[in-house]
Scaffold this active site. Sequence first.
Site, PDB file in Angstrom:
ATOM      1  N   ASN A 125       0.846  -1.192   0.000  1.00 41.28           N
ATOM      2  CA  ASN A 125       0.000   0.000   0.000  1.00 41.28           C
ATOM      3  C   ASN A 125       0.884   1.245   0.000  1.00 41.28           C
ATOM      4  OD1 ASN A 125      -1.827   2.022   0.389  1.00 41.28           O
ATOM      5  ND2 ASN A 125      -2.405   1.410   2.463  1.00 41.28           N
ATOM      6  N   CYS A 128      -2.097   5.317   0.969  1.00 41.19           N
ATOM      7  CA  CYS A 128      -3.111   5.731   1.939  1.00 41.19           C
ATOM      8  C   CYS A 128      -3.087   7.240   2.133  1.00 41.19           C
ATOM      9  CB  CYS A 128      -2.882   5.040   3.273  1.00 41.19           C
ATOM     10  SG  CYS A 128      -4.108   5.549   4.480  1.00 41.19           S
ATOM     11  N   GLY A 263     -14.889  -3.166  -2.212  1.00 41.45           N
ATOM     12  CA  GLY A 263     -14.584  -2.473  -0.969  1.00 41.45           C
ATOM     13  C   GLY A 263     -15.837  -2.023  -0.238  1.00 41.45           C
TER      14      GLY A 263
END
Length: 302
Positions: A125, A128, A263
């Site tokens: 990731n 973010c 999601g």
Amino acid sequence: MNTKVNFAGIEMKNPVTVCSGTFGYGREFSQFFDLGKLGAVITKGTSLKPKSGNKPPRICETASGMLNSIGLQNPGVEYFAQNDLPFLRKFDTKIIVNACGSSVDEYVELCKILNSLDIDGVELNLSCPNVKEGCMAFGNTYEGVKNVTSAVRKVLEKPLIVKLTPNVTSIAEIAKGVEDGGADAVSLINTLLGMKIDVNTRKPVLANNTGGLSGPAIKPIAVRMVYQVSKAVKIPIMGMGGIMNGEDAIEFMLAGAKTISIGAGNFVDPYTSIKTIEEIEEYMKKYNIENIVDIVGKVEMN
Ligand SMILES: Cc1cc2nc3c(=O)[nH]c(=O)nc-3n(C[C@H](O)[C@H](O)[C@H](O)COP(=O)(O)O)c2cc1C
């Protein structure tokens, strides 16, 4: 009819996964359905050490979507390895760990630990928007993305997927950084930075002031970005952003995504991912599609 997909070396029974941070480590959802029906489970963002995340309120609803500023709250990789991984391993699905860190060294250390775990892949990731230091610092330049990807590539012995932020000018250029850094695949999009203000208090609704926008509101942006990335790189793409049903999933696949991820849709209906798998199969029947991978990138531009 064949829904199997080989994604970055991960053999998935279908192209449907669940987005990091919207499925926890699977426990709650396992009360509704067999997690073994999913192509893969992507875990909540996991870091070297536990993180408490941002102050509440951390989520709020918006038109056709939601804002979140969770700030990567998680119990840390050791706790995950001892408590959550054995639980997830009971299901016949692939396990992809979403890895987050606040420096290149931290990502590298984390990935060395992940090498020793019984997992199928790592999603890095770099994207973010809700932590002050950290991933955004790497995620929004070609050089930043390439540097952290290649540093991780040198140590990681598992399939490597790198997740992109949409909060950039040229998503294609950033994706090229992922490919040049040696990743096996790219996933997109993470949330778009947003803000909501309570007009009575004149204060932002989220304690963090800003947060990441997800849900159907962002889908057209995500589809456009998947298309642009598919034209820029050769590595496979996992598409996400506002997918609520099989039709949405097919849209992403036509745009160039080999796999897709659900999601915010998990919050609306815990069965969204399962219904999406069924609807993809119905689409395949309707259009006589033998292999699901045959539709990847098959959009016919005007
Ligand atoms: C509550 C929440 C928590 C999230 N946490 C993470 C995370 O830990 N790591 C990450 O890479 N993405 C995280 N995301 C982003 C999602 O994985 C996904 O990229 C994004 O929400 C777009 O998909 P959607 O519109 O289907 O929700 C989070 C999203 C939400 C809504």
